[in-house]
Design an enzyme around this catalytic site. Structure first.
Site, PDB file in Angstrom:
ATOM      1  N   ARG A 240     -18.408 -31.637   3.609  1.00 12.89           N
ATOM      2  CA  ARG A 240     -18.436 -30.248   3.169  1.00 12.89           C
ATOM      3  C   ARG A 240     -18.500 -29.366   4.419  1.00 12.89           C
ATOM      4  O   ARG A 240     -19.157 -29.716   5.399  1.00 12.89           O
ATOM      5  CB  ARG A 240     -19.626 -29.967   2.255  1.00 12.89           C
ATOM      6  CG  ARG A 240     -19.524 -30.564   0.871  1.00 12.89           C
ATOM      7  CD  ARG A 240     -18.416 -29.875   0.064  1.00 12.89           C
ATOM      8  NE  ARG A 240     -18.335 -30.378  -1.310  1.00 12.89           N
ATOM      9  CZ  ARG A 240     -17.556 -31.373  -1.697  1.00 12.89           C
ATOM     10  NH1 ARG A 240     -16.819 -32.005  -0.777  1.00 12.89           N
ATOM     11  NH2 ARG A 240     -17.517 -31.751  -2.956  1.00 12.89           N
ATOM     12  N   GLU A 269     -13.572 -21.261   2.516  1.00 12.71           N
ATOM     13  CA  GLU A 269     -12.258 -21.794   2.142  1.00 12.71           C
ATOM     14  C   GLU A 269     -11.563 -20.824   1.181  1.00 12.71           C
ATOM     15  O   GLU A 269     -12.178 -20.385   0.217  1.00 12.71           O
ATOM     16  CB  GLU A 269     -12.408 -23.176   1.491  1.00 12.71           C
ATOM     17  CG  GLU A 269     -12.968 -24.211   2.460  1.00 12.71           C
ATOM     18  CD  GLU A 269     -13.123 -25.594   1.836  1.00 12.71           C
ATOM     19  OE1 GLU A 269     -12.773 -25.772   0.644  1.00 12.71           O
ATOM     20  OE2 GLU A 269     -13.584 -26.503   2.539  1.00 12.71           O
ATOM     21  N   HIS A 288      -8.540 -29.033   2.574  1.00 13.99           N
ATOM     22  CA  HIS A 288      -9.418 -29.678   1.597  1.00 13.99           C
ATOM     23  C   HIS A 288      -8.601 -30.593   0.667  1.00 13.99           C
ATOM     24  O   HIS A 288      -8.745 -30.565  -0.561  1.00 13.99           O
ATOM     25  CB  HIS A 288     -10.190 -28.644   0.774  1.00 13.99           C
ATOM     26  CG  HIS A 288     -11.471 -29.184   0.209  1.00 13.99           C
ATOM     27  ND1 HIS A 288     -12.606 -28.414   0.038  1.00 13.99           N
ATOM     28  CD2 HIS A 288     -11.812 -30.417  -0.240  1.00 13.99           C
ATOM     29  CE1 HIS A 288     -13.577 -29.140  -0.480  1.00 13.99           C
ATOM     30  NE2 HIS A 288     -13.102 -30.365  -0.660  1.00 13.99           N
TER      31      HIS A 288
END
Length: 322
Positions: A240, A269, A288
């Site tokens: 993360r 993000e 991601h």
């Protein structure tokens, strides 16, 4: 939670891209299943839902109309976005998708390591320039090999353990951290408790973050940790974004304290356009996508269906968090 028949359930799915509902409906034909593609679209439908399948679209306000909600299935392995104490208070179960993307994330980490070692981003840039790079005299400036290098894995869970096995196939030495090292069963050469992170950082040529985001891991890799890494080492984050202090990482990269980084996740993000990380030659960014795989929906649906049947039999859920 009392037994419940699948025929009595309404399952609502909320995801911007994954086509989960058709697969789930095919596996549970007697269950009512629908899918929305945004938080806003799901909000007015919350009164209908017994089971909510969701991750990135989650917002705490969804609970305001969740009169029937009994179980949330997170689409991803992470669950830090959910209000755990409030779910407990309401008696709502939460399960995550740990294990669904084990292969994808571990393979992505290996791909990032290979890309950095073999200088593939540079090669792609040269391709766009139609530039055939000449051979390099300085051995330290050339491509390198994974064999013989030390991989440090922060978090030897399912993904970390799978990564360890892949790394051993490349001839790497593998060290890692785990909350309870005595429970480890796998191929890592050495497994240490989290308080030996400094030893791992000092020895590793690649540091790969596979840990969950918790109060203990938030900001785990900050300025002090980065100073402990080798100047020739690379940091790879498939965990993360907030596990890394991004400002400290940028400073370390600019100062040459570490050789480079590969980031599948960032603190914000999408990564803001003004971030220096976009423009750093020694940084590789993927959006991601480490967990992305053509098999994801099927494996997730397998997990949901198994837990629905466990609910019918009044058995413990798989991957239960709350």
């Amino acid at each position: 939670m009392p037994r419940i028949a699948a025929t009595e359930l309404t399952i609502g799915v909320c995801h911007v891209a994954y086509q989960i509902a058709p697969l789930l409906q095919a596996r549970l034909p007697a269950t009512r299943v629908f899918q929305e593609y945004s938080t806003e679209a799901m909000r007015p439908r919350m009164p209908e839902v017994d089971v909510l399948v969701i991750s990135g679209a989650w917002h705490d306000s969804l609970l305001e109309q969740a009169a029937k909600l009994k179980w949330i299935q997170a689409i991803g392995a992470g669950y830090d976005q959910f209000p755990l104490a409030e779910l407990r208070r309401r008696g709502i179960r939460l399960t995550n998708a740990a294990g669904v993307n084990t292969n994808a994330v571990s393979e992505h980490a290996i791909a990032l390591m290979l890309a950095l070692t073999r200088r593939l981003p540079e090669a792609r840039d040269n391709q766009h320039r139609q530039y055939w790079r000449p051979m390099i005299s300085d051995p330290q400036a050339r491509e390198d090999e994974l064999a013989g290098k030390t991989l440090g894995i922060v978090g030897l869970g399912a993904i970390g353990n799978r990564l360890a096995s892949l790394a051993k196939a490349f001839g790497m030495r593998v060290i890692g951290t785990k909350a309870r090292p005595e429970t480890y069963r796998g191929l890592a050469d050495q497994v240490w408790p989290p308080d030996r992170l400094g030893d791992l950082l000092r020895e590793a040529d690649f540091v790969v973050l596979c840990c969950p985001l918790t109060p203990a891991t938030r900001g785990l890799i900050g300025a002090a940790a980065l100073k402990q890494m080798r100047p020739s080492a690379y940091l790879i984050n498939v965990a993360r974004g907030p596990v890394v202090d991004e400002d400290a990482l940028i400073a370390a990269l600019q100062a040459g304290d570490i050789a480079g980084a590969a980031l599948d996740v960032t603190t914000t993000e999408p990564l803001p356009p003004e971030s220096p990380l976009w423009r750093m030659a020694n940084v590789l960014i993927t959006p991601h996508t480490a967990g992305e795989t053509a098999q994801y929906e099927k494996r997730l649906v397998d997990l949901i269906v198994e837990n629905v049947h466990r609910w019918e039999r009044d058995e413990p859920f798989l991957n239960q968090v709350v």
